[in-house]
Scaffold this motif. Sequence first.
Motif, PDB file in Angstrom:
ATOM      1  N   ARG A 216       0.828  -1.208   0.000  1.00  0.00           N
ATOM      2  CA  ARG A 216       0.000   0.000   0.000  1.00  0.00           C
ATOM      3  C   ARG A 216       0.862   1.258   0.000  1.00  0.00           C
ATOM      4  O   ARG A 216       0.535   2.245  -0.675  1.00  0.00           O
ATOM      5  CB  ARG A 216      -0.927   0.009   1.219  1.00  0.00           C
ATOM      6  N   MET A 217       1.937   1.254   0.764  1.00  0.00           N
ATOM      7  CA  MET A 217       2.812   2.423   0.827  1.00  0.00           C
ATOM      8  C   MET A 217       3.274   2.832  -0.569  1.00  0.00           C
ATOM      9  O   MET A 217       3.285   4.020  -0.913  1.00  0.00           O
ATOM     10  CB  MET A 217       4.030   2.121   1.710  1.00  0.00           C
ATOM     11  N   GLU A 218       3.642   1.857  -1.365  1.00  0.00           N
ATOM     12  CA  GLU A 218       4.153   2.154  -2.693  1.00  0.00           C
ATOM     13  C   GLU A 218       3.037   2.547  -3.662  1.00  0.00           C
ATOM     14  O   GLU A 218       3.128   3.560  -4.360  1.00  0.00           O
ATOM     15  CB  GLU A 218       4.917   0.940  -3.241  1.00  0.00           C
ATOM     16  N   LEU A 219       1.981   1.748  -3.692  1.00  0.00           N
ATOM     17  CA  LEU A 219       0.939   1.964  -4.688  1.00  0.00           C
ATOM     18  C   LEU A 219       0.093   3.196  -4.393  1.00  0.00           C
ATOM     19  O   LEU A 219      -0.295   3.928  -5.309  1.00  0.00           O
ATOM     20  CB  LEU A 219       0.045   0.724  -4.793  1.00  0.00           C
ATOM     21  N   GLU A 220      -0.226   3.431  -3.122  1.00  0.00           N
ATOM     22  CA  GLU A 220      -1.070   4.583  -2.797  1.00  0.00           C
ATOM     23  C   GLU A 220      -0.319   5.891  -2.980  1.00  0.00           C
ATOM     24  O   GLU A 220      -0.901   6.899  -3.396  1.00  0.00           O
ATOM     25  CB  GLU A 220      -1.643   4.430  -1.385  1.00  0.00           C
ATOM     26  N   CYS A 221       0.974   5.880  -2.685  1.00  0.00           N
ATOM     27  CA  CYS A 221       1.770   7.087  -2.953  1.00  0.00           C
ATOM     28  C   CYS A 221       1.845   7.347  -4.457  1.00  0.00           C
ATOM     29  O   CYS A 221       1.757   8.496  -4.902  1.00  0.00           O
ATOM     30  CB  CYS A 221       3.161   6.933  -2.361  1.00  0.00           C
TER      31      CYS A 221
ATOM     32  N   ASP B  45       4.366  15.172  -5.087  1.00  0.00           N
ATOM     33  CA  ASP B  45       5.303  14.624  -4.102  1.00  0.00           C
ATOM     34  C   ASP B  45       4.797  14.851  -2.683  1.00  0.00           C
ATOM     35  O   ASP B  45       4.871  13.944  -1.838  1.00  0.00           O
ATOM     36  CB  ASP B  45       6.682  15.259  -4.276  1.00  0.00           C
ATOM     37  N   ALA B  46       4.294  16.043  -2.410  1.00  0.00           N
ATOM     38  CA  ALA B  46       3.774  16.345  -1.068  1.00  0.00           C
ATOM     39  C   ALA B  46       2.529  15.522  -0.763  1.00  0.00           C
ATOM     40  O   ALA B  46       2.325  15.070   0.363  1.00  0.00           O
ATOM     41  CB  ALA B  46       3.473  17.843  -0.953  1.00  0.00           C
ATOM     42  N   LEU B  47       1.691  15.333  -1.781  1.00  0.00           N
ATOM     43  CA  LEU B  47       0.487  14.531  -1.583  1.00  0.00           C
ATOM     44  C   LEU B  47       0.853  13.076  -1.302  1.00  0.00           C
ATOM     45  O   LEU B  47       0.288  12.441  -0.410  1.00  0.00           O
ATOM     46  CB  LEU B  47      -0.415  14.618  -2.815  1.00  0.00           C
ATOM     47  N   GLY B  48       1.802  12.537  -2.061  1.00  0.00           N
ATOM     48  CA  GLY B  48       2.245  11.178  -1.817  1.00  0.00           C
ATOM     49  C   GLY B  48       2.817  11.017  -0.423  1.00  0.00           C
ATOM     50  O   GLY B  48       2.552  10.010   0.255  1.00  0.00           O
TER      51      GLY B  48
END
Length: 215
Positions: free
Chosen positions: A85-90, A192-195
């Motif tokens: 999730r960390m990778e895909l949601e970012c 980037d900030a949103l991720g």
Amino acid sequence: MALRGDTLTDRTYQKLRQALMTGALLPEQVLTVRGVAEDFGVSLTPVREAVQRLVVEHGLEVVNGRTIRVPRLDIETYREILKIRMELECLAAKEAAPRISNEEIERLDAVVQSHLSAINAGDAHRTLLENTEFHLSIYRASGQPILVRIIEGLWLRVGPTLNLLFPQYCGSLTGHETHMVAMDALRRRDGDALGQAMRDDLTHGSRFLIRLLKP
């Protein structure tokens, strides 16, 4: 005109899927085909077919060949899902930032306030519901349907387990604060900030949840 069976199955599947993703169903909760059919106002066949689809997706499980149950995640499975999730949601958040409409940003403002209201009211279910709406709305704005489908499949498996965060975690405003940071990033179209805001949100909640899942 009568609805076709496949339409009823799809609608039943979507309702059950939404209930799992938003934590409306609890870990180890037992369901019956008849009970779901009565709740949704459909016949038994669409429920059976919807349940079969969700069993394949690991959203539900069948025990002893007949008992339908919501799975309870073990800590190893949760940690694996969290890393993905960390990778895909970012990634989805970064893709969404330049694409999301101004109208959708305004709507998400209302979702954030509703989320805050639910936290202050100690309403666990509505807190999870609004949190899910906030995150998945951003990811869906990415315009990446395959990516979104994978993310939703992960939420499907995690949603019921998030109930373990309550009542202790329900009073925390950290989730609201990270959502506010995300909203600022959205307005600036800063992917980037949103991720990073999505990553921070996941990190904080997962630390609490992992403590509860430890044997």
